[in-house]
Design an enzyme around this catalytic site. Sequence first.
Site, mmCIF file in Angstrom:
data_model
loop_
_atom_site.group_PDB
_atom_site.id
_atom_site.type_symbol
_atom_site.label_atom_id
_atom_site.label_comp_id
_atom_site.label_asym_id
_atom_site.label_seq_id
_atom_site.Cartn_x
_atom_site.Cartn_y
_atom_site.Cartn_z
ATOM 1 N N HIS A 79 0.686 -26.339 12.151
ATOM 2 C CA HIS A 79 1.988 -27.006 12.244
ATOM 3 C C HIS A 79 1.915 -28.379 12.945
ATOM 4 C CE1 HIS A 79 3.227 -23.176 10.876
ATOM 5 N NE2 HIS A 79 3.411 -22.586 12.037
ATOM 6 N N ARG A 103 0.817 -1.220 0.000
ATOM 7 C CA ARG A 103 0.000 0.000 0.000
ATOM 8 C C ARG A 103 0.850 1.269 0.000
ATOM 9 N NH1 ARG A 103 -4.689 -2.581 3.557
ATOM 10 N NH2 ARG A 103 -2.913 -3.281 4.749
ATOM 11 N N LYS A 161 3.954 -20.891 24.069
ATOM 12 C CA LYS A 161 4.984 -19.856 24.094
ATOM 13 C C LYS A 161 5.531 -19.771 25.515
ATOM 14 C CE LYS A 161 3.808 -17.382 20.067
ATOM 15 N NZ LYS A 161 4.754 -17.810 19.034
HETATM 16 C C1 BG6 Z 1 4.566 -19.207 13.078
HETATM 17 C C2 BG6 Z 1 3.790 -18.638 14.223
HETATM 18 O O1 BG6 Z 1 3.721 -19.862 12.174
HETATM 19 O O2 BG6 Z 1 5.520 -20.141 13.565
HETATM 20 C C3 BG6 Z 1 4.704 -18.019 15.269
HETATM 21 O O3 BG6 Z 1 2.865 -17.668 13.745
HETATM 22 C C4 BG6 Z 1 5.775 -18.992 15.684
HETATM 23 O O4 BG6 Z 1 3.964 -17.591 16.394
HETATM 24 C C5 BG6 Z 1 6.461 -19.586 14.459
HETATM 25 O O5 BG6 Z 1 6.700 -18.325 16.512
HETATM 26 C C6 BG6 Z 1 7.416 -20.682 14.856
HETATM 27 O O6 BG6 Z 1 8.160 -21.066 13.743
HETATM 28 P P1 BG6 Z 1 9.613 -21.711 13.907
HETATM 29 O O7 BG6 Z 1 9.992 -22.060 12.510
HETATM 30 O O8 BG6 Z 1 10.471 -20.652 14.534
HETATM 31 O O9 BG6 Z 1 9.436 -22.886 14.799
#
Ligand code: BG6
Length: 514
Positions: free
Chosen positions: A264, A63, A364
């Site tokens: 994930h 944007r 987290k």
């Molecule tokens: C992301 C999340 O998809 O994956 C984040 O939105 C997270 O919150 C991250 O920290 C973790 O990814 P990685 O590759 O660092 O394990």
Amino acid sequence: MDNSSSRHPFLAGLSKHRGAPPTIVVIFGASGDLTARKLIPAIYNLACDNLLPSDFHLVGFGRSKVPDEEFRKLAEEAITQFSRRPYQEEIWKRVAERTFYEAGGYDEGEAFVRLRERIESIEKSLGNPVQSLFYVSTPPSVFRPILEGLGSSGLAKRHRGTDRASKVIIEKPFGRDLASAQELNRVVASVFEEKQVFRIDHYLGKETVQDLLVQRFANTIFEPIWNRRYVDCVQITVAEDLGVGTRGGYYEQSGAMRDMIQNHTMQLLALTAMEPPVSLDPESVRDEKVKVLKAIRPLDLSLEEGDVVRGQYAEGLIGGKKVPGYTQEQGVKEESTTETYTALRLKISNWRWEGVPFYLRSGKRMARRVSEIAIQFKRPPGHLFAESDLIQVSPNTLAFQIQPDEGSTVLLNSKIPGLETRVQPVKMHFRYKTTFGSNTPEAYERLVLDAMIGDGTLFIRGDETEASWKLVTPVHEWWNSLGIRGMETYAAGSWGPLAAERLLWKNKHQWRRP
Ligand code: BG6
């Protein structure tokens, strides 16, 4: 001389990528965090490995009004700050010369026409048809207008039916519940054919996640024991020691379930539990993943005996330093009911897995950053080595360390040398670093490259994402009805709330401390 066997397996396995057609990558959300941290460094590292297709071009779209030169400068800074390899001017210069920026609103039809003209003029200067790869890396609220703009401008249809057909990568989150994911899939399908669509889950691009398929299906020793007769439980952990940082605003709308579990960890589960695919082509692999996701039974949603636990971090210690609790983070409401930790107990109703609990957890501000998949096997019959002070037979465990310390470990019981019979668990390790060195490509490198050649194996199909939302959407509805009830807290730097321990005790299991 063919030295492919001595090269890093990533490079050796990538010969197919050298066949990617000339490509223009267009990044929507060009001034965003993901573009700087992951996408630009991924493109730069592909350039370092000589893996970008000939005539590669990059167009940032956003944007704000940014001149081409400034966008190139920002990209250079991103590489300096975030690339796994140091910045080298002569490599980036070759890409920067073909890097441009287009300013426009995501719902501004004219902007998409300008973009099309830009692409056509690049194509004309090359004298060759060029494939466009659109990377939608914006907040989800504008996914829809972008997809529609690509449709109405004709960009989505360019070169359809040839190997230069347009492609689109869509970032997560893909919807926020089943209904919105279905709606988004409808919009996508009205503009693109499924084989043009690449829904990203960057965990699938991780080297170790791909290795899971190789370990499972390129070795014969696992398959006979990979089932309910030998496996006692499976534990999948994706733990982070970081808090939400500056992403409080986003995270308030998301929480651990939408941010990590729905995508994930469910993908890790699907790859662990699926049946062997008939081939490694995208549809065969994704067919098997969908089948296993559909075989997961609906979760028992009750507070005491149910299958779901949620928690929120309170202040605590990380690496000896005091850190604030979630509700004190920037952009987070004081009375927030957003979960920063989720644990699930899943039951897969099929011939292979009936009766084997799959435990998933993600949080987290946990004790350490670690992602792993652990297959815990049943105990041997106890008559030879009855448990005593001297003999403690641990369950054999096969653990795949996704990150950090990538590799795998087998836990066995062994005799301690000496005249008495004493037993101790010992570990057999395979470490990527030791065997292959440490220069492992980042997930985004692999995924951008795969999308350029049109290989969707490591991307999520529309029905997969819906199967996963179908499981978690009732949990969100239940949590909404509960308000704060059932939300546990855990100290930052711990392994999560006590309720998560209780979730396993019911089946006489215990979380690993990886
Ligand atoms: C992301 C999340 O998809 O994956 C984040 O939105 C997270 O919150 C991250 O920290 C973790 O990814 P990685 O590759 O660092 O394990």
